[in-house]
Write a protein that holds these residues in place. Structure first.
Motif, PDB file in Angstrom:
ATOM      1  N   GLY A 146       0.819  -1.206   0.000  1.00 41.52           N
ATOM      2  CA  GLY A 146       0.000   0.000   0.000  1.00 41.52           C
ATOM      3  C   GLY A 146       0.852   1.253   0.000  1.00 41.52           C
ATOM      4  N   SER A 147       0.244   2.352  -0.424  1.00 44.23           N
ATOM      5  CA  SER A 147       0.948   3.636  -0.430  1.00 44.23           C
ATOM      6  C   SER A 147      -0.035   4.748  -0.129  1.00 44.23           C
ATOM      7  N   LEU A 148       0.490   5.852   0.404  1.00 42.16           N
ATOM      8  CA  LEU A 148      -0.334   7.029   0.685  1.00 42.16           C
ATOM      9  C   LEU A 148       0.483   8.288   0.433  1.00 42.16           C
ATOM     10  N   LEU A 149      -0.141   9.227  -0.253  1.00 41.77           N
ATOM     11  CA  LEU A 149       0.452  10.536  -0.520  1.00 41.77           C
ATOM     12  C   LEU A 149      -0.573  11.597  -0.157  1.00 41.77           C
ATOM     13  N   GLN A 150      -0.169  12.553   0.686  1.00 41.13           N
ATOM     14  CA  GLN A 150      -1.013  13.702   1.007  1.00 41.13           C
ATOM     15  C   GLN A 150      -0.230  14.965   0.669  1.00 41.13           C
ATOM     16  N   TYR A 151      -0.831  15.817  -0.149  1.00 39.58           N
ATOM     17  CA  TYR A 151      -0.147  17.041  -0.556  1.00 39.58           C
ATOM     18  C   TYR A 151      -1.154  18.179  -0.661  1.00 39.58           C
ATOM     19  N   GLN A 152      -0.638  19.387  -0.562  1.00 38.69           N
ATOM     20  CA  GLN A 152      -1.468  20.590  -0.593  1.00 38.69           C
ATOM     21  C   GLN A 152      -0.931  21.526  -1.662  1.00 38.69           C
ATOM     22  N   GLU A 153      -1.800  21.927  -2.586  1.00 39.41           N
ATOM     23  CA  GLU A 153      -1.347  22.728  -3.722  1.00 39.41           C
ATOM     24  C   GLU A 153      -1.292  24.217  -3.413  1.00 39.41           C
ATOM     25  N   GLN A 154      -2.208  24.715  -2.584  1.00 44.78           N
ATOM     26  CA  GLN A 154      -2.293  26.151  -2.328  1.00 44.78           C
ATOM     27  C   GLN A 154      -1.929  26.455  -0.876  1.00 44.78           C
ATOM     28  N   PRO A 155      -1.439  27.668  -0.605  1.00 45.11           N
ATOM     29  CA  PRO A 155      -1.151  28.050   0.784  1.00 45.11           C
ATOM     30  C   PRO A 155      -2.415  28.005   1.638  1.00 45.11           C
ATOM     31  N   THR A 156      -2.228  27.720   2.910  1.00 49.90           N
ATOM     32  CA  THR A 156      -3.345  27.676   3.850  1.00 49.90           C
ATOM     33  C   THR A 156      -3.851  29.084   4.129  1.00 49.90           C
ATOM     34  N   THR A 157      -5.152  29.208   4.260  1.00 48.04           N
ATOM     35  CA  THR A 157      -5.757  30.476   4.669  1.00 48.04           C
ATOM     36  C   THR A 157      -6.388  30.293   6.043  1.00 48.04           C
ATOM     37  N   GLY A 158      -6.605  31.398   6.737  1.00 48.38           N
ATOM     38  CA  GLY A 158      -7.207  31.335   8.061  1.00 48.38           C
ATOM     39  C   GLY A 158      -6.353  32.057   9.077  1.00 48.38           C
ATOM     40  N   SER A 159      -6.306  31.513  10.288  1.00 43.19           N
ATOM     41  CA  SER A 159      -5.586  32.164  11.374  1.00 43.19           C
ATOM     42  C   SER A 159      -4.081  32.122  11.123  1.00 43.19           C
ATOM     43  N   ALA A 160      -3.357  32.979  11.834  1.00 39.90           N
ATOM     44  CA  ALA A 160      -1.898  33.005  11.705  1.00 39.90           C
ATOM     45  C   ALA A 160      -1.292  31.662  12.098  1.00 39.90           C
ATOM     46  N   PHE A 161      -1.894  30.992  13.085  1.00 37.25           N
ATOM     47  CA  PHE A 161      -1.383  29.691  13.516  1.00 37.25           C
ATOM     48  C   PHE A 161      -1.527  28.653  12.404  1.00 37.25           C
ATOM     49  N   LEU A 162      -2.694  28.602  11.757  1.00 39.79           N
ATOM     50  CA  LEU A 162      -2.894  27.642  10.672  1.00 39.79           C
ATOM     51  C   LEU A 162      -1.960  27.928   9.506  1.00 39.79           C
ATOM     52  N   VAL A 163      -1.816  29.197   9.151  1.00 38.19           N
ATOM     53  CA  VAL A 163      -0.943  29.569   8.037  1.00 38.19           C
ATOM     54  C   VAL A 163       0.496  29.160   8.325  1.00 38.19           C
ATOM     55  N   ALA A 164       0.934  29.317   9.575  1.00 39.14           N
ATOM     56  CA  ALA A 164       2.325  29.019   9.924  1.00 39.14           C
ATOM     57  C   ALA A 164       2.604  27.528  10.024  1.00 39.14           C
ATOM     58  N   THR A 165       1.608  26.737  10.408  1.00 41.59           N
ATOM     59  CA  THR A 165       1.866  25.320  10.727  1.00 41.59           C
ATOM     60  C   THR A 165       1.408  24.340   9.656  1.00 41.59           C
ATOM     61  N   ILE A 166       0.668  24.797   8.647  1.00 41.22           N
ATOM     62  CA  ILE A 166       0.201  23.892   7.583  1.00 41.22           C
ATOM     63  C   ILE A 166       0.691  24.439   6.252  1.00 41.22           C
ATOM     64  N   GLY A 219       6.908  27.747  11.631  1.00 44.86           N
ATOM     65  CA  GLY A 219       6.850  28.609  12.791  1.00 44.86           C
ATOM     66  C   GLY A 219       5.882  28.094  13.839  1.00 44.86           C
ATOM     67  N   MET A 220       5.809  28.810  14.943  1.00 41.45           N
ATOM     68  CA  MET A 220       4.874  28.521  16.031  1.00 41.45           C
ATOM     69  C   MET A 220       4.990  27.086  16.545  1.00 41.45           C
ATOM     70  N   GLY A 221       6.213  26.600  16.673  1.00 36.77           N
ATOM     71  CA  GLY A 221       6.447  25.302  17.294  1.00 36.77           C
ATOM     72  C   GLY A 221       6.654  24.152  16.342  1.00 36.77           C
ATOM     73  N   GLY A 222       6.376  24.338  15.068  1.00 36.38           N
ATOM     74  CA  GLY A 222       6.584  23.254  14.116  1.00 36.38           C
ATOM     75  C   GLY A 222       5.355  22.966  13.292  1.00 36.38           C
ATOM     76  N   CYS A 223       5.542  22.198  12.220  1.00 36.66           N
ATOM     77  CA  CYS A 223       4.445  21.883  11.303  1.00 36.66           C
ATOM     78  C   CYS A 223       3.421  20.963  11.973  1.00 36.66           C
TER      79      CYS A 223
END
Length: 699
Positions: free
Chosen positions: A358-378, A438-442
């Motif tokens: 089995g295999s799994l790939l998770q990826y995100q194409e666009q920058p995260t929007t929302g709070s500063a914490f979410l933007v920094a950690t995702i 930032g903010m402690g890590g991803c």
């Protein structure tokens, strides 16, 4: 909310059984009638071979082909609600969350609590379940759907903690066939074809459906194709049966709607806050069962199989909306030897094995929007990229002894599963390029490559007492288990570097009564299950398994031919599913709370009337009780009642017409409700009143 009483089950069970028996005995003396012909007597799920399960010390419920034809389900939820103790909460399209003597399963790996299969072959390998995997079975054109309730690990191994759902496809090798067409509201259409050819010692056949659905909500819809092929040939002492299933789904998904009671607003219910969401999935399974008739009435069956599955979907419910791609390819074999030790003792034994990559790939194409914490950690980019090779081997045996009044059974399964995990990225909670968030890590953390192994033993004891020709009592004790899923071990978050997990275990005690009279059949069951090593994500976002839960309930299934024209079917459950470990969430200790998304009461009643032998109508009333939507038990969904109406008219021996009205009273309701701390109340709304017309030509 109503709580299930913790005691008093045995008196209630006895009184209810006597009431049913006494009431029917009084009426049966004056008007004996026969049950509908589609009530299944022979099942395969309880023993892994075709057998009369009526005296087995377990409950195996089945939805037969006549009911499936009348409903013409667009989703397996529409027929599983005929089973007491089962619940399916639909998401959008073909997505869903299941429950069987449990809360609705949600979260990474929770799908491991229920084993799903088609023709006895698990849809997914142990360790690689998917919560939506039943859409890879051809339930829309099944011969029947069987449900084994309670731990089935002694026969089926890991994942059969709460039970087994087994979709049985029709034997098309005997010749004949059908062509059907369904047309419904919101652009729904489906073409159905079944055809076979029998040539004396064997036959070939196919069973196919093609579905198109434009959907009720904005920017939703799906295209789905399913195909079963079957070949069978009988030699002097050997029967060889081969089956192939292919499914393909391309779905445009509508996500949750948000806001308290948003499903009651018609405009909000039809809206789609995530028009970009999608899910694509394909699956292929090929199996070949060789069954030998041996001397002394013994039988031996060996079933090798292969599986190949791919899925891609947008995780619209997560910040940043990453995409997941998962796949698995594997081979396996099931075996079963049935040996008559004596006239009263039978031995069933076998060895199962499989290997899966089995295999799994998770990826995100666009920058995260929302709070500063979410933007920094995702961050955008890859979050996970790993491969897992899994190997499983298991041995099981069961002894069954019977005489005129008793049946006793004792079984044991021993299973070993090994994971070889390879991380294809940097380890830890870093960005794809190796830099720190930032903010402690991803948010997402990847453990280093490793190997994990799990061994489990699952005993099962059962007894049936044949009180009379029409009534029998049964009891059983069983232990179910599931090894941690790959996603629970290797898909970590925050500061967790390694998930030190053990197998979940569930100890179940069950007793009940079965009645089978001319014109009436019923089962009443009471169960008490404690689950340990419950795997969950704690307040630190660590995957841990020191959770405990308790599941207790009483179930009633009944079919009564009240007269030559009128029949009634009932499936009802009263249950309690609670946390029994200490955890503080939002300042609330959840110990003793109801598990979220676990209604205490579920019931389905169908009243059928045959105006003539060719014309039938059926009215269905479905009840889902209120339930909490968070572990703290601070938010809840009020439950709902739905009414459906369906009818059939057999114009000729070959041609039958069907008409259906779902949600007859146009009730505003939620298929699923839950609550999150970051999003509040959210729902998958149910469809308003909708219609379907069908025509089927058989030969």
């Amino acid at each position: 909310m109503t709580k299930l009483p913790r005691s008093g089950w045995l008196p209630a069970l006895t009184i209810l059984s006597c009431a049913i028996s006494g009431t029917f005995n009084a009426s049966a003396q004056t008007a004996p009638v026969q049950l509908p012909a589609d009530i299944e007597r022979i099942t395969t799920t309880g023993s892994r071979h075709g057998a009369d399960d009526n005296d087995a010390p377990v409950i195996i419920s089945a939805v037969g082909q006549q009911d499936i034809n009348l409903v013409s389900p667009t989703h397996i939820e529409e027929v599983l609600k005929f089973i007491a103790g089962a619940q399916v909460q639909r998401g959008n399209g073909q997505e869903y969350l299941p429950a069987l003597r449990s809360q609705v399963f949600s979260g990474a790996g929770a799908c491991g609590g229920l084993l799903t299969a088609e023709d006895g072959i698990p849809l997914r390998a142990a360790g690689f379940c998917n919560i939506n995997e039943l859409f890879e079975a051809h339930s829309e054109m099944a011969e029947r759907v069987e449900v084994l309730k309670g731990p089935g690990s002694a026969l089926y191994g890991s994942n059969a903690v709460h039970g087994v759902i087994n979709v049985i496809t029709p034997d098309t090798t005997q010749g004949g066939g059908l062509f059907g067409y369904d047309y419904g509201s919101y652009g729904y259409s489906r073409v159905k074809l079944r055809s076979g050819y029998h040539y004396g010692d064997g036959g070939v056949g196919l069973n196919a459906s093609v579905t198109r659905d434009n959907g009720y909500r904005v920017a939703e819809g799906l295209d789905q194709e399913k195909l079963n092929l079957r070949h069978e040939h009988a030699f002097s002492s050997l029967t060889l049966t081969t089956g192939l299933t292919y499914t393909n789904l391309e779905q445009e998904t509508a996500g949750y709607i948000t806001g308290t009671d948003a499903y009651k607003d018609a405009q909000l219910a039809q809206a789609n806050e995530n028009p970009e969401a999608f899910r694509n999935a394909s699956s292929l399974r090929l199996w070949s069962r060789a069954q030998w008739q041996l001397d002394g009435g013994d039988t031996l069956s060996v079933t090798p199989y292969i599986r190949d599955q791919d899925m891609e979907f947008l995780m619209h419910f997560l910040p940043g909306q990453p995409t997941e791609e998962n796949s698995q390819q594997g081979v396996g074999v099931q075996s079963l030897w049935t040996h008559n030790v004596s006239a009263s003792v039978t031995l069933n034994a076998g060895i199962d094995a499989e290997h899966t990559e089995g295999s799994l790939l998770q990826y995100q194409e666009q920058p995260t929007t929302g709070s500063a914490f979410l933007v920094a950690t995702i961050p955008a980019g890859k979050h996970y990229d790993y491969d897992v090779n899994a190997s499983l081997i298991a041995a099981f045996s069961e002894l069954v002894w019977r005489n005129d009044s008793w049946l006793l059974s004792a079984g044991l399964r021993y299973e070993y599963i090994h994971y070889d995990y390879t991380n294809n990225m940097n380890s830890g909670r870093l960005r794809e390029d190796g830099t720190a968030c930032g903010m402690g890590g991803c948010r997402y953390s990847r453990p280093p490559s490793s190997k994990n192994s799990f061994t489990n033993a699952s005993p099962k004891l059962g007894a049936t007492y044949l009180y009379s020709d029409t009534t029998q009592f049964y009891a059983n004790y069983s232990l179910g288990y599931r090894a941690p899923q790959a996603t629970e071990l290797y898909r970590l978050q925050r500061a967790q570097q390694v998930a030190d997990l053990n197998s979940e275990e569930a100890r179940n005690v069950e007793f009940g009564v079965k009645g089978n009279y001319p014109g009436l059949s019923y089962t009443i069951a009471a169960y008490y299950m404690d689950k340990d090593n419950f795997i969950f994500r704690d307040s630190n976002f660590f995957n841990v398994n020191d959770g405990q839960s308790r599941h207790t309930g009483v179930e009633l299934e009944l079919r009564w031919q009240a007269s030559q024209r009128l029949d009634i079917a009932l499936a009802a459950t009263m249950a309690s599913h609670t946390y029994r470990y200490n955890q503080e969430l939002g300042g609330v200790n959840i110990n003793g709370n109801d598990i979220d998304t676990a209604p205490n009461t579920i019931a389905d009643v169908r009243i059928g009337y045959n105006f003539t032998p060719q014309v039938r109508a059926e009215l269905e009333l479905n009840h889902v009780g209120e339930y909490y939507t968070d572990p703290e038990n601070l938010h809840e969904y009020e439950g709902h009642e739905l009414v459906n109406l369906r009818s059939s008219w057999q114009l000729t021996p070959e041609l039958t017409l069907y008409a259906r009205v779902n949600n007859l009273l146009d009730t505003a309701y939620a298929e699923r409700a839950d609550f999150t701390s970051f999003g509040g109340d959210r729902y998958f709304p149910g469809r308003p009143r909708n219609y379907m017309l069908s025509a089927t030509y058989s030969w």
